[in-house]
Design a protein around this motif. Sequence first.
Motif, short mmCIF file in Angstrom:
data_model
loop_
_atom_site.label_atom_id
_atom_site.label_comp_id
_atom_site.label_asym_id
_atom_site.label_seq_id
_atom_site.Cartn_x
_atom_site.Cartn_y
_atom_site.Cartn_z
N ALA A 33 23.01 -25.75 25.51
CA ALA A 33 21.68 -26.36 25.49
C ALA A 33 20.59 -25.32 25.66
CB ALA A 33 21.59 -27.42 26.59
N ALA A 34 20.93 -24.22 26.31
CA ALA A 34 19.94 -23.16 26.54
C ALA A 34 19.73 -22.28 25.31
CB ALA A 34 20.37 -22.30 27.73
N PRO A 84 28.81 -30.40 20.44
CA PRO A 84 27.79 -30.28 19.40
C PRO A 84 28.39 -29.94 18.04
CG PRO A 84 27.86 -28.27 20.69
CD PRO A 84 28.88 -29.20 21.30
N GLY A 85 27.58 -30.16 17.01
CA GLY A 85 27.99 -29.80 15.65
C GLY A 85 28.14 -31.02 14.76
N ASP A 140 17.09 -33.74 21.03
CA ASP A 140 18.34 -33.23 21.62
C ASP A 140 18.46 -31.75 21.31
OD1 ASP A 140 20.89 -32.74 22.52
OD2 ASP A 140 21.89 -33.81 20.89
N PRO A 141 18.51 -30.87 22.33
CA PRO A 141 18.61 -29.44 22.06
C PRO A 141 19.93 -29.05 21.41
CG PRO A 141 18.90 -29.89 24.40
CD PRO A 141 18.45 -31.17 23.77
N LEU A 142 20.91 -29.94 21.44
CA LEU A 142 22.21 -29.65 20.85
C LEU A 142 22.37 -30.27 19.45
CD1 LEU A 142 24.36 -30.17 24.06
CD2 LEU A 142 23.90 -28.02 22.91
N LEU A 264 22.78 -36.67 27.91
CA LEU A 264 23.46 -37.87 27.42
C LEU A 264 22.48 -38.80 26.73
CD1 LEU A 264 25.67 -38.70 30.55
CD2 LEU A 264 26.50 -37.77 28.40
N LEU A 265 21.33 -39.00 27.35
CA LEU A 265 20.34 -39.90 26.78
C LEU A 265 19.78 -39.36 25.47
CD1 LEU A 265 18.59 -42.40 26.92
CD2 LEU A 265 17.03 -41.19 28.45
N LYS A 266 19.48 -38.07 25.43
CA LYS A 266 18.92 -37.48 24.21
C LYS A 266 19.90 -37.53 23.06
CE LYS A 266 15.80 -34.45 26.78
NZ LYS A 266 15.56 -33.07 27.26
N ARG A 267 21.18 -37.24 23.32
CA ARG A 267 22.17 -37.29 22.25
C ARG A 267 22.35 -38.73 21.76
NH1 ARG A 267 26.55 -34.12 20.86
NH2 ARG A 267 25.24 -32.42 21.66
N ALA A 268 22.37 -39.68 22.69
CA ALA A 268 22.53 -41.08 22.30
C ALA A 268 21.37 -41.53 21.42
CB ALA A 268 22.63 -41.96 23.55
#
Length: 291
Positions: A33-34, A84-85, A140-142, A264-268
């Motif tokens: 994420a960084a 990720p990916g 989402d940073p990922l 979790l929230l951002k990816r969702a």
Amino acid sequence: MRFQPTDDQKALRAGMRELLARRFDRDALRAAAARPGRLDRALWRELGGAGFFALRLPQDEGGVGLGLVEAVLVFEEAGRALLPGPLVATHLAAGTVPGADTGETVVTAVDAGLVEWLEEADVVLVRGGSADTVALRSLDPLTPLHRVPGTDRPADPVAVLLTAAEQLGTAARACELAVQHARTREQFGQPIGAFQAVKHLCAGLLVRVEVARAAVYAAAVTEDRADIAAARLLADEAAVQGARDCLQVHGGMGFTWESEVHLLLKRAWVRARRGGGGAHGEELLAAELTA
């Protein structure tokens, strides 16, 4: 019928969880994420070597030869780990795009006018529309995102279901984190899980996870479009609302960069924008039920 995974399916799920715990633990998640936008190619190839992408490819074509149920189980684990990916696109490309099955080739696809991991992908699958892309600032940073104007690519039912499986895994992880925090965090001399409001949040988390799990697993067995649409809607709700409720249980610390909860929230949220969810899923389900 005893609707439970077989011993082999349980072993497959446990093996994937073990692999991800070893190669993509919480520290690796925060490190990824960084440095947004960078894909770990070594991990991608290791996933390929473990059969993640070739899981449904027939054995005579070099694949594992398993089915959609097994794919749902491993994608659930990927969602739980926030791996990720462009996992779904590469999995679907196995046997069609050279190197996708082994993880040597990263494949992404335009989905609902968006394309994930465009700059890291070796192959981009697109149907219609413009070749021009517009970079977006992803929540989402990922999950780096680009918009592709004018694209019209119908949602693949398998892609819809595998996204639902990822959302299920994320929802289950949110439930685990909320319960863990409720048991260990103390206020007024007792764990916060002793308070009724927190109990209700955790209970709601569990109910949504189990309802979504039953729907996703059933859709993997029937492969019916209506079942898949229903499963996706339930899984999206379980992931998004579950992550929001998990954030409520954690309070202000859930917003901190060191916490896993906001990821979790951002990816969702980002996954919920993929094709086959939202209004599209509701319309498809309604049409199937009234046909």
